[in-house]
Motif scaffolding. Structure first.
Motif, short mmCIF file in Angstrom:
data_model
loop_
_atom_site.label_atom_id
_atom_site.label_comp_id
_atom_site.label_asym_id
_atom_site.label_seq_id
_atom_site.Cartn_x
_atom_site.Cartn_y
_atom_site.Cartn_z
N ALA A 24 -2.81 4.22 -2.86
CA ALA A 24 -1.45 3.75 -2.61
C ALA A 24 -0.40 4.56 -3.36
N HIS A 25 -0.78 5.14 -4.49
CA HIS A 25 0.20 5.85 -5.32
C HIS A 25 0.00 7.37 -5.31
N ARG A 26 -0.81 7.88 -4.42
CA ARG A 26 -1.01 9.32 -4.34
C ARG A 26 0.25 10.01 -3.83
N ALA A 27 0.45 11.25 -4.25
CA ALA A 27 1.65 11.98 -3.85
C ALA A 27 1.62 12.35 -2.37
N ASP A 28 0.44 12.78 -1.90
CA ASP A 28 0.30 13.10 -0.48
C ASP A 28 -0.23 11.88 0.25
N LYS A 29 0.23 11.64 1.43
CA LYS A 29 -0.22 10.48 2.18
C LYS A 29 -1.55 10.76 2.85
N CYS A 125 2.93 -2.77 -6.22
CA CYS A 125 3.04 -2.17 -4.88
C CYS A 125 4.36 -2.58 -4.22
N LYS A 126 5.46 -2.07 -4.74
CA LYS A 126 6.79 -2.47 -4.31
C LYS A 126 6.99 -2.35 -2.80
N ASP A 127 6.41 -1.31 -2.21
CA ASP A 127 6.57 -1.15 -0.76
C ASP A 127 5.91 -2.29 0.01
N GLN A 128 4.79 -2.77 -0.53
CA GLN A 128 4.11 -3.90 0.10
C GLN A 128 4.95 -5.18 -0.02
N LEU A 129 5.49 -5.41 -1.19
CA LEU A 129 6.28 -6.62 -1.41
C LEU A 129 7.53 -6.64 -0.54
N GLU A 133 4.04 -8.30 2.17
CA GLU A 133 2.58 -8.24 2.16
C GLU A 133 2.05 -8.24 0.72
N ASP A 134 0.76 -8.54 0.57
CA ASP A 134 0.14 -8.60 -0.75
C ASP A 134 -0.07 -7.19 -1.31
N PRO A 135 -0.14 -7.05 -2.64
CA PRO A 135 -0.47 -5.76 -3.25
C PRO A 135 -1.82 -5.25 -2.74
N TYR A 136 -1.99 -3.93 -2.75
CA TYR A 136 -3.20 -3.33 -2.20
C TYR A 136 -4.47 -3.79 -2.91
#
Length: 202
Positions: A24-29, A125-129, A133-136
């Motif tokens: 979830a926090h990797r620089a490249d997707k 996981c701010k993007d999830q919130l 959605e729940d944290p990864y």
């Protein structure tokens, strides 16, 4: 405020939550299947602590009500969001002094391995919130050892839990979590100046 509920008795140390956090926090997707586990920049925001008796406990930022990391941050890079209660980190303001790392009583904040110029901590996981959605880590826990919800509702359903458990110290910062210890664990009786944070497995 929403927080994570931990049932240590269900955790088998599979590291699913660790891999999910790294991805979830990797620089490249990408997906978990092409995640480079050897890249130091892809490090997890938390870890799994193996107890002496062989059981496991997930450890990550407790987003405390009275966070020592925030109190010790001289640059203002760390702050507690009054609305969500989440301890947030602004990397651009970080001076890299690591006072927060030294003052976190839970030992969960750490310098980044690659450059040792910033800290690594759980951001829920701010993007999830933001998507509701729940944290990864919660989403990928197959045994449901982790759950996410309103902290008061979690405590009402599962009890207060125990925040004074190895490797956690005595409760001085009011960590926002519900931790259900492993069933083979007991807190030692505090007498003759023994450390109240010590916990042993039978």
């Amino acid at each position: 405020m929403k927080r994570i509920w931990i049932d240590a008795g269900k955790c088998d140390g599979c590291l699913n939550r660790t891999l999910a956090c790294m991805n979830a926090h990797r620089a490249d997707k990408g997906s978990i299947y092409d995640l480079d586990l050897t890249d130091p920049s892809n490090e997890s925001r938390g870890f799994i602590h193996r107890q002496p008796g062989g059981s496991y406990r997930p450890i990550f930022c407790r987003h405390c009500d009275e966070p020592e990391c925030v109190n010790s941050c001289m640059s203002g890079a760390l702050s507690r969001n009054r609305k969500t209660g989440i301890v947030e980190y602004d990397e651009k303001r970080c001076a890299g002094c690591f006072m927060c790392v030294m003052n976190c009583p839970f030992g969960v904040l750490k310098p980044d391995t690659a450059a040792r110029s910033r800290i690594i901590k759980c951001d829920f996981c701010k993007d999830q919130l933001e998507r509701g959605e729940d944290p990864y880590c919660v989403r990928t826990c197959a045994l449901r050892a982790l759950r996410y919800g309103d902290i008061d509702e979690l405590r009402a359903e599962y009890g207060e839990g125990d925040v004074e458990a190895v490797p956690l110290p005595a409760n001085t910062t009011n960590p926002s979590l519900v931790l259900i210890p492993h069933p083979k664990t007991e807190i030692m009786d505090v007498t003759m100046g023994e450390d109240p944070s010590l916990e042993y497995e039978l």
